[in-house]
Design an enzyme around this catalytic site. Structure first.
Site, PDB file in Angstrom:
ATOM      1  CE  LYS A  10      -3.553  -2.750   2.297  1.00  9.19           C
ATOM      2  NZ  LYS A  10      -4.508  -2.898   3.341  1.00  9.19           N
ATOM      3  CG  HIS A  89      -6.735  -3.738  -2.727  1.00 12.92           C
ATOM      4  ND1 HIS A  89      -7.236  -2.862  -1.775  1.00 12.92           N
ATOM      5  CD2 HIS A  89      -6.002  -4.687  -2.246  1.00 12.92           C
ATOM      6  CE1 HIS A  89      -6.923  -3.314  -0.521  1.00 12.92           C
ATOM      7  NE2 HIS A  89      -6.219  -4.181  -0.934  1.00 12.92           N
ATOM      8  N   GLY A 167      -7.128  -5.284   7.100  1.00 10.42           N
ATOM      9  CA  GLY A 167      -6.943  -4.346   7.943  1.00 10.42           C
ATOM     10  C   GLY A 167      -7.829  -4.293   9.273  1.00 10.42           C
TER      11      GLY A 167
HETATM   12  C1  PEP Z   1      -4.872  -6.062   1.687  1.00  9.11           C
HETATM   13  O1  PEP Z   1      -5.175  -4.888   1.530  1.00  9.11           O
HETATM   14  O2  PEP Z   1      -4.894  -6.614   0.405  1.00  9.11           O
HETATM   15  C2  PEP Z   1      -4.914  -6.777   2.813  1.00  9.11           C
HETATM   16  C3  PEP Z   1      -5.161  -8.272   2.808  1.00  9.11           C
HETATM   17  O3  PEP Z   1      -4.584  -6.297   4.019  1.00  9.11           O
HETATM   18  P1  PEP Z   1      -4.404  -6.787   5.436  1.00  9.11           P
HETATM   19  O4  PEP Z   1      -3.412  -8.086   5.420  1.00  9.11           O
HETATM   20  O5  PEP Z   1      -3.790  -5.840   6.450  1.00  9.11           O
HETATM   21  O6  PEP Z   1      -5.662  -7.316   6.131  1.00  9.11           O
END
Ligand code: PEP
Length: 240
Positions: A10, A89, A167
């Site tokens: 990100k 995404h 997240g």
């Molecule tokens: C993502 O943003 O693709 C993701 C899976 O984030 P996290 O692992 O932090 O939940």
């Protein structure tokens, strides 16, 4: 069976931190395919300093070139020697209002420039509470893939990312993951005559990676937060 372990950084990590982490990941001996998605501006440096892991962009423009201030085209990404692009995404869909119509154009742009794609899909909490998740994910996947030349299907990997698990620390259960992965594999086989690889994403961490990666029809994981530190990502890579 080798898995795909992908890290979505990100909008995180400085150039120096990215470089250190990429070099360390590149040195890991693993039979799994490792893909890292750093911010656009570091792509060149990351492809130049790695040879065992794949590097990808987190997004690409829906257009080839022109007056689209702030956009980065698939053609430019390909010139950095990145080999993947993440498309669809949930953060792009939510904060940048990306819809199927533009996602189809982005997928076509990426394919036109010979990039591999990780295409994300997943329901939100309200849709799951209403029991709509299977219909929602089917629509998200088929609406985009039905427009793509089947010859290119082998360049596309899918990633199931339930929005409520991203997240949040709240991981989907193995039953929930297996149900959606099996559903999408079946739907794509029936409607597109192709079996796609599907990654799971959403609060994947060292403590749950073994269980997730051993779940039926899970071909790998897409990791956000836990991909930012060497120790946690390394543990996930070695979880299978
Ligand atoms: C993502 O943003 O693709 C993701 C899976 O984030 P996290 O692992 O932090 O939940």
């Amino acid at each position: 069976m080798p898995k795909i372990i992908a890290g979505n950084w990100k909008m995180n990590l400085s150039l120096e931190e990215s470089h250190t982490l990429c070099k360390a990941l590149d040195a890991i001996k693993s039979t799994h395919e490792i893909i890292i998605f750093p911010p656009f501006v570091w792509l060149n440096q990351m492809t130049n300093s790695t040879k065992n892991i794949a590097i990808g962009a987190q997004n690409c423009a829906a257009f080839d070139n022109g007056a689209y201030t702030g956009e980065v085209s698939a053609k430019m990404i390909a010139q950095t020697k990145a080999s993947y692009v993440l498309i669809g995404h949930s953060e792009r869909r939510k904060y940048f209002n990306e819809k199927n119509a533009s996602l189809i154009l982005k997928v076509k742009q990426a394919l036109a420039h010979n990039l591999n794609i990780v295409f994300c899909f997943g329901e939100d909490l309200e849709q799951r509470k209403k029991g709509e998740e299977k219909n929602i994910v089917k629509e998200q996947v088929l609406d985009v893939l039905k427009d793509i030349d089947p010859q290119n299907y082998n360049k596309i990997i899918l990633a199931y990312e339930p929005i409520w698990a991203i997240g949040t620390g709240q991981t989907a259960t193995v039953e929930q993951i297996e149900a959606i992965h099996t559903h999408i594999k079946n739907v794509c086989k029936e409607d597109l005559n192709h079996v796609f690889k599907i990654l799971y994403g959403g609060s994947c961490k060292p403590s749950n990676a073994t269980q997730i990666l051993s779940t039926k029809n899970v071909d790998g994981v897409l990791v956000g937060g836990a991909s930012l530190q060497y120790d946690s990502f390394h543990s996930i890579i070695h979880a299978v």
